[in-house]
Design a protein around this motif. Structure first.
Motif, PDB file in Angstrom:
ATOM      1  N   GLN A 102      54.384  46.139  25.567  1.00 41.11           N
ATOM      2  CA  GLN A 102      55.766  45.651  25.513  1.00 41.11           C
ATOM      3  C   GLN A 102      56.693  46.570  24.711  1.00 41.11           C
ATOM      4  OE1 GLN A 102      57.041  43.219  27.306  1.00 41.11           O
ATOM      5  NE2 GLN A 102      55.080  42.598  28.156  1.00 41.11           N
ATOM      6  N   GLU A 103      56.129  47.364  23.801  1.00 43.27           N
ATOM      7  CA  GLU A 103      56.936  48.289  23.001  1.00 43.27           C
ATOM      8  C   GLU A 103      57.045  49.674  23.641  1.00 43.27           C
ATOM      9  OE1 GLU A 103      54.336  46.395  21.315  1.00 43.27           O
ATOM     10  OE2 GLU A 103      55.949  44.916  21.148  1.00 43.27           O
ATOM     11  N   GLY A 104      56.458  49.849  24.825  1.00 42.27           N
ATOM     12  CA  GLY A 104      56.515  51.127  25.523  1.00 42.27           C
ATOM     13  C   GLY A 104      55.411  52.088  25.147  1.00 42.27           C
ATOM     14  N   GLY A 105      54.445  51.622  24.365  1.00 40.62           N
ATOM     15  CA  GLY A 105      53.318  52.477  23.995  1.00 40.62           C
ATOM     16  C   GLY A 105      52.244  52.468  25.068  1.00 40.62           C
ATOM     17  N   VAL A 106      51.531  53.591  25.171  1.00 43.95           N
ATOM     18  CA  VAL A 106      50.426  53.676  26.124  1.00 43.95           C
ATOM     19  C   VAL A 106      49.298  52.776  25.634  1.00 43.95           C
ATOM     20  CG1 VAL A 106      48.657  55.184  27.118  1.00 43.95           C
ATOM     21  CG2 VAL A 106      51.018  55.990  26.905  1.00 43.95           C
ATOM     22  N   GLN A 107      48.901  51.846  26.488  1.00 42.16           N
ATOM     23  CA  GLN A 107      47.834  50.904  26.157  1.00 42.16           C
ATOM     24  C   GLN A 107      46.504  51.366  26.738  1.00 42.16           C
ATOM     25  OE1 GLN A 107      48.592  46.961  27.702  1.00 42.16           O
ATOM     26  NE2 GLN A 107      47.560  46.037  25.942  1.00 42.16           N
ATOM     27  N   THR A 108      46.521  51.819  28.001  1.00 42.05           N
ATOM     28  CA  THR A 108      45.308  52.237  28.696  1.00 42.05           C
ATOM     29  C   THR A 108      45.641  53.364  29.663  1.00 42.05           C
ATOM     30  OG1 THR A 108      44.504  49.954  28.640  1.00 42.05           O
ATOM     31  CG2 THR A 108      43.412  51.437  30.175  1.00 42.05           C
ATOM     32  N   PHE A 109      44.747  54.350  29.736  1.00 46.18           N
ATOM     33  CA  PHE A 109      44.828  55.424  30.725  1.00 46.18           C
ATOM     34  C   PHE A 109      43.518  55.381  31.487  1.00 46.18           C
ATOM     35  CE2 PHE A 109      44.320  59.655  32.409  1.00 46.18           C
ATOM     36  CZ  PHE A 109      45.608  60.031  32.753  1.00 46.18           C
ATOM     37  N   THR A 110      43.577  55.180  32.807  1.00 50.19           N
ATOM     38  CA  THR A 110      42.355  54.981  33.576  1.00 50.19           C
ATOM     39  C   THR A 110      42.523  55.473  35.016  1.00 50.19           C
ATOM     40  OG1 THR A 110      40.673  53.321  34.144  1.00 50.19           O
ATOM     41  CG2 THR A 110      42.977  52.633  34.307  1.00 50.19           C
ATOM     42  N   LEU A 111      41.433  55.482  35.761  1.00 43.32           N
ATOM     43  CA  LEU A 111      41.465  55.760  37.193  1.00 43.32           C
ATOM     44  C   LEU A 111      41.249  54.456  37.948  1.00 43.32           C
ATOM     45  CD1 LEU A 111      39.300  58.994  37.564  1.00 43.32           C
ATOM     46  CD2 LEU A 111      41.755  58.794  37.838  1.00 43.32           C
ATOM     47  N   PHE A 112      42.074  54.203  38.950  1.00 41.74           N
ATOM     48  CA  PHE A 112      41.871  53.076  39.858  1.00 41.74           C
ATOM     49  C   PHE A 112      41.347  53.645  41.164  1.00 41.74           C
ATOM     50  CE2 PHE A 112      45.296  49.951  38.065  1.00 41.74           C
ATOM     51  CZ  PHE A 112      44.481  49.671  36.982  1.00 41.74           C
ATOM     52  N   ASP A 113      40.171  53.186  41.587  1.00 42.83           N
ATOM     53  CA  ASP A 113      39.580  53.616  42.848  1.00 42.83           C
ATOM     54  C   ASP A 113      39.808  52.507  43.872  1.00 42.83           C
ATOM     55  OD1 ASP A 113      38.102  54.534  44.965  1.00 42.83           O
ATOM     56  OD2 ASP A 113      36.272  54.869  43.806  1.00 42.83           O
ATOM     57  N   PHE A 114      40.760  52.732  44.769  1.00 40.03           N
ATOM     58  CA  PHE A 114      41.103  51.733  45.775  1.00 40.03           C
ATOM     59  C   PHE A 114      40.162  51.779  46.974  1.00 40.03           C
ATOM     60  CE2 PHE A 114      45.006  52.132  43.334  1.00 40.03           C
ATOM     61  CZ  PHE A 114      45.373  50.815  43.185  1.00 40.03           C
ATOM     62  N   GLY A 115      39.310  52.807  47.051  1.00 38.98           N
ATOM     63  CA  GLY A 115      38.334  52.893  48.130  1.00 38.98           C
ATOM     64  C   GLY A 115      38.968  53.180  49.477  1.00 38.98           C
ATOM     65  N   ALA A 116      38.300  52.732  50.526  1.00 40.30           N
ATOM     66  CA  ALA A 116      38.765  52.949  51.905  1.00 40.30           C
ATOM     67  C   ALA A 116      39.726  51.839  52.314  1.00 40.30           C
ATOM     68  CB  ALA A 116      37.580  52.988  52.853  1.00 40.30           C
ATOM     69  N   ILE A 117      40.736  52.211  53.070  1.00 44.03           N
ATOM     70  CA  ILE A 117      41.721  51.270  53.599  1.00 44.03           C
ATOM     71  C   ILE A 117      41.734  51.447  55.119  1.00 44.03           C
ATOM     72  CG2 ILE A 117      44.102  50.445  53.470  1.00 44.03           C
ATOM     73  CD1 ILE A 117      42.606  50.582  50.712  1.00 44.03           C
ATOM     74  N   PRO A 118      41.447  50.387  55.880  1.00 43.87           N
ATOM     75  CA  PRO A 118      41.386  50.545  57.335  1.00 43.87           C
ATOM     76  C   PRO A 118      42.773  50.784  57.946  1.00 43.87           C
ATOM     77  CG  PRO A 118      41.188  48.240  56.767  1.00 43.87           C
ATOM     78  CD  PRO A 118      41.195  49.006  55.466  1.00 43.87           C
ATOM     79  N   SER A 119      42.790  51.440  59.071  1.00 43.36           N
ATOM     80  CA  SER A 119      44.028  51.678  59.802  1.00 43.36           C
ATOM     81  C   SER A 119      44.708  50.353  60.125  1.00 43.36           C
ATOM     82  CB  SER A 119      43.713  52.447  61.087  1.00 43.36           C
ATOM     83  OG  SER A 119      44.880  52.663  61.826  1.00 43.36           O
ATOM     84  N   GLN A 120      45.971  50.257  59.815  1.00 41.69           N
ATOM     85  CA  GLN A 120      46.801  49.069  60.040  1.00 41.69           C
ATOM     86  C   GLN A 120      46.191  47.819  59.408  1.00 41.69           C
ATOM     87  OE1 GLN A 120      47.894  48.702  64.163  1.00 41.69           O
ATOM     88  NE2 GLN A 120      48.640  50.786  64.255  1.00 41.69           N
ATOM     89  N   GLY A 121      45.413  48.011  58.359  1.00 44.44           N
ATOM     90  CA  GLY A 121      44.753  46.882  57.708  1.00 44.44           C
ATOM     91  C   GLY A 121      45.303  46.619  56.324  1.00 44.44           C
ATOM     92  N   LEU A 122      44.825  45.566  55.730  1.00 43.51           N
ATOM     93  CA  LEU A 122      45.209  45.151  54.394  1.00 43.51           C
ATOM     94  C   LEU A 122      43.942  45.017  53.571  1.00 43.51           C
ATOM     95  CD1 LEU A 122      47.272  43.878  52.339  1.00 43.51           C
ATOM     96  CD2 LEU A 122      46.726  41.680  53.399  1.00 43.51           C
TER      97      LEU A 122
END
Length: 138
Positions: free
Chosen positions: A67-87
């Motif tokens: 809330q004060e604008g400080g960096v809380q966490t630095f990480t990688l998000f792996d979203f994996g595979a996303i199908p064509s026209q999928g959700l």
């Protein structure tokens, strides 16, 4: 002009029109912060991801700010595979994090983005948030 000349001329014009048309443009994947819910001592961030052309892999460098604008966490998000026209829905638990303390999610960089045909993404994904309390930037 003879009939053959007209046919050849028409074919050349059609070919020129096709070759002048813009190449198939890849649409960006859309990553939306859908919810943030406390799960014990972790904040569970839920994202929806859509990709018109489909992705074989998508990974982002992600930074959470307090809330004060400080960096809380630095990480990688792996979203994996996303199908064509999928959700796809992806969840990430941020350990030792109170959801109310998160003011912003910054997608600092797209580390990996590959289309299902194996080629690298030609356009950067777009990012958004459904939550009024949490801003999303890229």
């Amino acid at each position: 002009m003879t009939q053959i000349s007209y046919a050849l001329h028409a074919a050349l014009l059609a070919f020129a029109a096709l070759s002048a048309a813009p190449a198939f443009a890849q649409q960006p994947a859309v990553i939306d912060l859908n919810s943030a819910a406390q799960a014990g001592s972790a904040c569970r961030l839920t994202f929806t991801v859509t990709a018109q052309q489909g992705l074989s892999e998508l990974q982002t460098q992600t930074v959470l700010f307090d809330q004060e604008g400080g960096v809380q966490t630095f990480t990688l998000f792996d979203f994996g595979a996303i199908p064509s026209q999928g959700l796809r829905v992806r969840q990430f638990d941020m350990p030792q994090t109170n959801c109310d303390d998160i003011s912003m999610v910054l997608f600092n960089d797209v580390s990996i983005c590959n289309a299902t045909d194996g080629s690298a993404c030609t356009v950067t994904p777009t990012f958004s948030s459904r939550l009024d309390a949490v801003e999303v930037q890229q």
